[in-house]
Design an enzyme around this catalytic site. Structure first.
Site, short mmCIF file in Angstrom:
data_model
loop_
_atom_site.label_atom_id
_atom_site.label_comp_id
_atom_site.label_asym_id
_atom_site.label_seq_id
_atom_site.Cartn_x
_atom_site.Cartn_y
_atom_site.Cartn_z
N PHE A 134 0.87 -1.18 0.00
CA PHE A 134 0.00 0.00 0.00
C PHE A 134 0.90 1.23 0.00
O PHE A 134 1.86 1.29 0.76
CB PHE A 134 -0.86 -0.04 1.26
CG PHE A 134 -2.00 0.93 1.26
CD1 PHE A 134 -3.20 0.61 0.66
CD2 PHE A 134 -1.88 2.16 1.88
CE1 PHE A 134 -4.26 1.50 0.68
CE2 PHE A 134 -2.93 3.06 1.89
CZ PHE A 134 -4.13 2.73 1.29
N ASP A 219 1.38 -5.00 9.04
CA ASP A 219 0.32 -4.03 8.85
C ASP A 219 -0.98 -4.83 8.78
O ASP A 219 -1.18 -5.61 7.84
CB ASP A 219 0.56 -3.25 7.56
CG ASP A 219 -0.51 -2.21 7.34
OD1 ASP A 219 -1.69 -2.47 7.69
OD2 ASP A 219 -0.19 -1.13 6.80
N TYR A 244 -11.14 1.76 11.00
CA TYR A 244 -12.31 2.11 10.19
C TYR A 244 -12.65 1.10 9.10
O TYR A 244 -13.63 1.25 8.40
CB TYR A 244 -12.14 3.50 9.57
CG TYR A 244 -10.82 3.71 8.85
CD1 TYR A 244 -10.64 3.29 7.54
CD2 TYR A 244 -9.75 4.31 9.50
CE1 TYR A 244 -9.43 3.46 6.89
CE2 TYR A 244 -8.53 4.48 8.86
CZ TYR A 244 -8.37 4.06 7.56
OH TYR A 244 -7.16 4.22 6.93
N LYS A 245 -11.81 0.08 8.89
CA LYS A 245 -12.13 -0.89 7.84
C LYS A 245 -13.04 -1.97 8.44
O LYS A 245 -14.18 -1.69 8.74
CB LYS A 245 -10.83 -1.44 7.24
CG LYS A 245 -10.12 -0.34 6.41
CD LYS A 245 -8.77 -0.71 5.89
CE LYS A 245 -8.20 0.47 5.09
NZ LYS A 245 -6.76 0.36 4.85
N ARG A 398 -12.51 -5.24 -6.01
CA ARG A 398 -12.46 -5.90 -4.69
C ARG A 398 -13.89 -6.04 -4.15
O ARG A 398 -14.66 -5.08 -4.13
CB ARG A 398 -11.62 -5.09 -3.71
CG ARG A 398 -10.18 -4.89 -4.17
CD ARG A 398 -9.34 -4.25 -3.07
NE ARG A 398 -9.85 -2.95 -2.68
CZ ARG A 398 -9.32 -2.22 -1.70
NH1 ARG A 398 -8.30 -2.69 -0.98
NH2 ARG A 398 -9.82 -1.03 -1.41
C1 LIG Z 1 -6.05 1.52 4.73
C2 LIG Z 1 -4.59 1.38 4.77
C3 LIG Z 1 -3.76 2.42 5.20
C4 LIG Z 1 -4.36 3.76 5.59
O1 LIG Z 1 -3.52 4.50 6.39
P1 LIG Z 1 -4.04 5.64 7.37
O2 LIG Z 1 -2.81 6.06 8.04
O3 LIG Z 1 -5.07 5.05 8.28
O4 LIG Z 1 -4.64 6.73 6.53
C5 LIG Z 1 -2.40 2.18 5.26
N1 LIG Z 1 -1.87 0.98 4.89
C6 LIG Z 1 -2.65 -0.03 4.46
C7 LIG Z 1 -2.04 -1.34 4.07
C8 LIG Z 1 -4.02 0.14 4.37
O5 LIG Z 1 -4.78 -0.85 3.92
#
Ligand SMILES: *Cc1c(COP(=O)(O)O)cnc(C)c1O
Length: 422
Positions: A134, A219, A244-245, A398
């Site tokens: 990501f 992560d 939040y996911k 997805r």
């Molecule tokens: C959703 C997500 C993020 C989002 O990062 P925030 O710091 O919460 O904005 C980061 N890394 C991964 C792998 C994600 O899926």
């Protein structure tokens, strides 16, 4: 499931689902015709628990009524507010309470954890990530390497799926670590990969990285609340996630992190702030920082109460359901989705996500076997028909049926809509 093509089969599966009543605990976004959308986007933003509004309002009212006294009064005093998330986080992460804390957001937490755990030397300064990481994780890691005076072009190493494959093989990850481990300070990988939906073998990866003297972080953005975790027993060094996911804490919700008990009293060069300081003397305002043991010692600021409250409402639902039961339903829902896709749109759709149940969470990543602009148009047409999934560049749709609020009938309706469009 042999007559999976019949919608009444889906209806029967829903009628027999012991977790079905949980759906009524969530607000379901409505589509153009006024009926609930098929919401398969919990991997991106989980739905709002109905209780979230009340629990936030309670704190707004406490603020109005008590002012500053709310830090120490009421049913949930703000000074210790984050502690109410500890038990729920510990259960979802497979951790001891001392190993988890609710704080900040995900990328911030990765930085804070790396500040303590990434201690590069000339000989061992590399960080291993995956090639399709990501972007935020990649930016964070590259900037950490630069922060320490090294060059990301050399210090950031990537492991990619084999040519023509979409997912990583544990054997390839471990082989890479065995070969180059002496130069790697930290291995930082996803629990569930955001694009492919692959669930990595965190235990095996941790074991092989530890054998080479590397520290291991995960992560868990797409893993927590989606798949069972056992971070303590797997001996993971650190991990971070967002709220939040799959955790349904609302946009920008407070995140969390895990620091293995083994490091609970370690004198790591972390970034300090008053909220990580010993509770007993925090308000004496002492000059010297005395960290709380465990994950709480990694806090910096006092927590955002209004972005923690909805998460509390959601964690209550996880506790009521139990992660084991949620996982059972999740495996069934996703297997049903696979079965229907194979039966109805076999030629037209490739599934990137591994087929083995222990190598995926609820999400399936689909690639339509046609030009990307046509695939994108089909995704958009699904949205117009009340389906909520998402499009990720370059060509992935997805789809995440979430066991807390989705149904077998929705899976059936989704595949029927996709089939009609194809
Ligand atoms: C959703 C997500 C993020 C989002 O990062 P925030 O710091 O919460 O904005 C980061 N890394 C991964 C792998 C994600 O899926």
């Amino acid at each position: 499931m042999k007559t999976a093509s019949d919608r009444t089969v889906a209806e029967k599966l829903d009628a027999a689902d012991p977790l079905a009543p949980l759906r009524a605990e969530f607000h379901l976004p409505l589509g153009p015709d006024g009926s609930p959308r098929v919401y398969f986007c919990g991997h991106s933003l989980g739905l709002a628990p109905k209780r979230a509004a009340a629990i936030v309002t309670e704190e707004l009212e406490a603020w109005a009524r008590e002012g500053v006294a709310g830090h120490f009064t009421g049913p949930r005093p703000w000074v210790a507010y984050h502690e109410q998330l500890t038990q729920g986080f510990a259960e979802l992460a497979g951790a001891q309470p001392i190993e988890v804390v609710a704080m900040n957001s995900l990328t911030v937490n990765l930085h804070l954890l790396l500040a303590g755990f990434y201690r590069p030397t000339r000989a061992r300064h590399k960080i291993l990530i995956e090639a399709r990481a990501f972007p935020s994780d990649r930016y964070a890691v590259a900037s950490q390497i630069r922060h320490h005076g090294f060059d990301p072009a050399e210090g950031l190493v990537e492991i990619a799926p084999r040519a023509g494959e979409d997912v990583l093989r544990t054997e390839d990850i471990c082989e890479h670590i065995e070969r180059h481990g002496a130069e790697i300070a930290v291995v930082l990988l996803p629990g569930v990969q955001y694009l492919s939906g692959q669930l990595l073998d965190m235990q095996a990866i941790t074991a092989c990285a530890h054998r080479q003297g590397c520290l291991v972080g995960f992560d868990l953005a797409h893993a927590i609340g989606n798949v069972p975790l056992n971070l303590h027993d797997w001996d993971v060094d650190f991990a971070a996630w967002c709220g939040y996911k799959y955790l349904n804490g609302g946009p920008g919700a407070i995140g969390g992190c895990f620091v293995h008990e083994r490091h609970a009293h370690a004198d790591l060069p972390r970034f300090a702030g008053w909220w990580g300081h010993d509770k007993a003397t925090r308000f004496d305002m002492p000059q010297a920082f005395s960290p709380l043991p465990g994950a709480e010692g990694w806090q910096i600021s006092n927590p955002p109460i209004l972005s923690a409250a909805p998460l509390l409402a959601s964690l209550e639902l996880f506790e009521a359901a139990g992660m084991a039961a949620l996982r059972r339903k999740s495996l069934d829902l996703t297997a049903y989705l696979v079965a229907l896709l194979r039966e109805h749109v076999y030629e037209a759709v490739s599934i990137l996500t591994p087929d083995e149940a222990d190598a995926r969470g609820c999400q399936l990543s689909l690639r339509l076997n046609r030009a990307p602009h046509e695939a994108r148009a089909i995704h958009d047409a699904l949205t117009d028909r009340g389906m909520v999934c998402d499009w990720r560049e370059p060509d992935v749709i997805r789809v995440a049926p979430v066991p807390l609020y989705n149904t077998f009938t929705e899976v059936w309706d989704f595949v029927a809509a996709l089939k009609a469009l194809l």
